[in-house]
Design a protein around this motif. Structure first.
Motif, PDB file in Angstrom:
ATOM      1  N   THR A 112       7.431   1.325  14.920  1.00 36.34           N
ATOM      2  CA  THR A 112       6.075   0.889  14.572  1.00 36.34           C
ATOM      3  C   THR A 112       6.047  -0.535  14.035  1.00 36.34           C
ATOM      4  N   TRP A 113       7.089  -0.955  13.344  1.00 32.40           N
ATOM      5  CA  TRP A 113       7.110  -2.329  12.796  1.00 32.40           C
ATOM      6  C   TRP A 113       7.803  -3.262  13.775  1.00 32.40           C
TER       7      TRP A 113
ATOM      8  N   LYS B 214      -3.681   5.339  15.042  1.00 30.99           N
ATOM      9  CA  LYS B 214      -4.228   6.415  14.215  1.00 30.99           C
ATOM     10  C   LYS B 214      -4.096   6.110  12.725  1.00 30.99           C
ATOM     11  N   CYS B 215      -3.673   4.908  12.433  1.00 32.05           N
ATOM     12  CA  CYS B 215      -3.558   4.463  11.031  1.00 32.05           C
ATOM     13  C   CYS B 215      -4.946   4.432  10.401  1.00 32.05           C
TER      14      CYS B 215
ATOM     15  N   PRO C 174      -6.858  12.764  14.264  1.00 33.70           N
ATOM     16  CA  PRO C 174      -7.166  14.204  14.312  1.00 33.70           C
ATOM     17  C   PRO C 174      -5.960  15.130  14.239  1.00 33.70           C
ATOM     18  N   ASP C 175      -4.762  14.596  14.557  1.00 33.64           N
ATOM     19  CA  ASP C 175      -3.590  15.483  14.580  1.00 33.64           C
ATOM     20  C   ASP C 175      -2.739  15.429  13.309  1.00 33.64           C
TER      21      ASP C 175
ATOM     22  N   PRO D 141       0.129   9.054   5.135  1.00 31.13           N
ATOM     23  CA  PRO D 141      -0.548  10.359   5.208  1.00 31.13           C
ATOM     24  C   PRO D 141      -0.854  10.812   6.631  1.00 31.13           C
ATOM     25  N   THR D 142      -0.782   9.888   7.602  1.00 32.55           N
ATOM     26  CA  THR D 142      -1.087  10.297   8.976  1.00 32.55           C
ATOM     27  C   THR D 142       0.178  10.415   9.824  1.00 32.55           C
ATOM     28  N   GLU D 143       1.300  10.176   9.209  1.00 27.53           N
ATOM     29  CA  GLU D 143       2.609  10.376   9.867  1.00 27.53           C
ATOM     30  C   GLU D 143       2.707   9.645  11.203  1.00 27.53           C
ATOM     31  N   VAL D 144       2.259   8.406  11.221  1.00 30.26           N
ATOM     32  CA  VAL D 144       2.253   7.670  12.488  1.00 30.26           C
ATOM     33  C   VAL D 144       3.392   6.643  12.590  1.00 30.26           C
ATOM     34  N   ILE D 145       4.164   6.508  11.545  1.00 29.41           N
ATOM     35  CA  ILE D 145       5.222   5.485  11.575  1.00 29.41           C
ATOM     36  C   ILE D 145       6.457   6.080  12.257  1.00 29.41           C
TER      37      ILE D 145
END
Ligand code: FES
Length: 263
Positions: free
Chosen positions: A200-201, A130-131, A99-100, A183-187
Motif C-alpha cells: 500500500t505504501w 476503501k480508506c 463495506p467489507d 480500522p478498515t484493514e486495507v493496508i
C-alpha cells in the motif's frame, strides 16, 4: 494539574482538567464510538463518530468528545436523538466506503447500522480506495514509531494517505504498526523470500533478517536495529538470533544452572 468535575449523561465524574471527554468516558465504561481515536496517539477529530452534545459549561452544541477538554462543570450527553442520528448517518457513509471491513461492520452493528443507504459514485476496488481517512496510520507512523513514512496528500475527495511523491520509502522500518491500527484493514503487507513489501505504501521494500542459528526469517532489519537502539540493549550474541532460538538458549542455560545447583 487541577481536578475538576464533569457531568456525563447526568452523572458526575472527577477528572484532571484538560483530559479529553472521550477518554474520561471510556475509563468510566461509557460507550462512545470512535474510529480515529487511539489512547496512545494525539486526538485528530476526523471521524466525528465520538460526537456528544454539550449542555452546560462549554459552548452549547454538538462536538467531538475526543477533542473536548474537561473543565469544571462541563456537562455533556452522549446519546441524544440528534447525536445518535448524526452518528448513524456517519456510520452509513463509512460502510459505503469500506463495506467489507469487519471491525467497521461490527462497530456499525453495535450502533444499530447494518446497511448503508449510500452508494459510492464510482465503485473502487483497489484496497487503498476503501480508506476512510481516519489518519491512525499517519499518526502511529509519525508520532509513535517516529518513521514519518506516510502522510495525507491531495484535497477533498482526492485526499489520500501515501508516501512522499508516491515513491517507495527508505524510512520505513517495516514494523506494520500502520496495518495494525487501520480500522478498515486495507493496508497490504507481504513477506516473500526475505523481503517485506508494504504494498500500500508505494510498494516499499524492507529486508527481513535471518536467524544466525536456525536460518528462519525474522523481523525486518531496520526494525530490529530500532528496537535495540530505543528499547533494549541486547547482547551481541542475541542480535542476529530469532526469538525461538533465544528462548531455546535460555531454557538450556537455566537447565544447566539447575543441574549445577543439584550437584
Ligand atoms: S474519535 Fe473523535 S473524531 Fe474520531
Amino acid at each position: 494539574m487541577s481536578t475538576v468535575t464533569v457531568i456525563i449523561d447526568k452523572k458526575k465524574y472527577r477528572t484532571e482538567q484538560g483530559e479529553m471527554i472521550l477518554r474520561v468516558a471510556r475509563r468510566e465504561g461509557i460507550d462512545i464510538p470512535a474510529l480515529c481515536y487511539h489512547e496512545g496517539l494525539s486526538p485528530f477529530g476526523a471521524c466525528r463518530l465520538c460526537m456528544v452534545e454539550v449542555v452546560a459549561g462549554g459552548r452549547p452544541g454538538i462536538t467531538t468528545s475526543c477533542t473536548l477538554a474537561a473543565t469544571d462543570g462541563l456537562e455533556v450527553k452522549t446519546a441524544t436523538d440528534g447525536v445518535v442520528k448524526i452518528r448513524r448517518g456517519l456510520l452509513e457513509l463509512y460502510l459505503a466506503q469500506a463495506p467489507d471491513a469487519p471491525s467497521l461492520r461490527q462497530l456499525a452493528a453495535q450502533h444499530g447500522v447494518t446497511h448503508s443507504r449510500f452508494v459510492r459514485e464510482r465503485q473502487k476496488d483497489a484496497p487503498e480506495e476503501k480508506c476512510v481517512l481516519c489518519g491512525l496510520c499517519v499518526r502511529v507512523c509519525n508520532e509513535a514509531v517516529g518513521a514519518g513514512v506516510i502522510n495525507f496528500t491531495g484535497r477533498g475527495p482526492e485526499t489520500k494517505v501515501t508516501t512522499p511523491y508516491r515513491e517507495p520509502s527508505n524510512a520505513c522500518i517495516g514494523c506494520t504498526a500502520c496495518a495494525q491500527v487501520c480500522p478498515t484493514e486495507v493496508i497490504q503487507i507481504a513477506d516473500v523470500r526475505g523481503i517485506r513489501s508494504v504494498i500500500t505504501w508505494s510498494d516499499t521494500k524492507v529486508a527481513l533478517k535471518q536467524c544466525r542459528i536456525c536460518g528462519r526469517t525474522m523481523e525486518p532489519e531496520p526494525l530490529v536495529q530500532e528496537v535495540h537502539r530505543k528499547i533494549i540493549d541486547l547482547s551481541e550474541e542475541f542480535k542476529d538470533v530469532c526469538i525461538k532460538c533465544r528462548q531455546r538458549y535460555r531454557t538450556v542455560k537455566l537447565h544447566h544452572m539447575d543441574m549445577a545447583k543439584t550437584k
